[in-house]
Design a protein around this motif. Structure first.
Motif: not given
Length: 133
Positions: A18-47
């Motif tokens: 959750d913290h990782l996803q929120k940090t990535i989102h904050a970076c997109l808001v900061r660098a690209w100006g996407i809306p705070e409520n924007g972004g779509f995330y898929i999290i894949n876990e692998y061995k």
């Protein structure tokens, strides 16, 4: 809005993910100006054995830690915006203990007409005036 696939190895806690996803989102808001409520995330876990990233390439010496691999699908962004996002992500994720050498990012551009966020409508064509999306 970008579509971000976060590829991690198994073993992270839900809180860490959750913290990782929120940090990535904050970076997109900061660098690209996407809306705070924007972004779509898929999290894949692998061995660990399923994430085979060369440990030494382009002068980068990766650690034995599992890499963090981000795949970003987005409407067109300038070269400058992409470079800024790479910098901001490396800077902010390093604060969380992810070595910038262990961060792999790929951006796949699409056209604005390639997106529908629901209702069978190409919303980005209706938002031509706002290039941040």
């Amino acid at each position: 809005m970008p579509l971000i696939t976060i590829n991690i190895t198994e073993g992270m806690t839900e809180e860490s993910i959750d913290h990782l996803q929120k940090t990535i989102h904050a970076c997109l808001v900061r660098a690209w100006g996407i809306p705070e409520n924007g972004g779509f995330y898929i999290i894949n876990e692998y061995k660990k054995s399923r994430m085979r990233i060369n440990r030494s390439m382009w002068g980068i010496q990766r650690s034995d830690k599992p890499p963090l691999l981000l795949q970003i699908t987005s409407s067109p962004r300038s070269k400058e915006l992409k470079i800024e996002l790479f910098r901001v992500l490396a800077e902010e994720l390093e604060k969380q203990g992810i070595r910038k050498e262990d961060l792999f990012i790929s951006i796949s551009p699409t056209q604005r007409e390639d997106w529908s966020f629901g209702n069978g409508v190409a919303q980005l064509l209706q938002e031509e005036a706002n290039s941040s999306f």
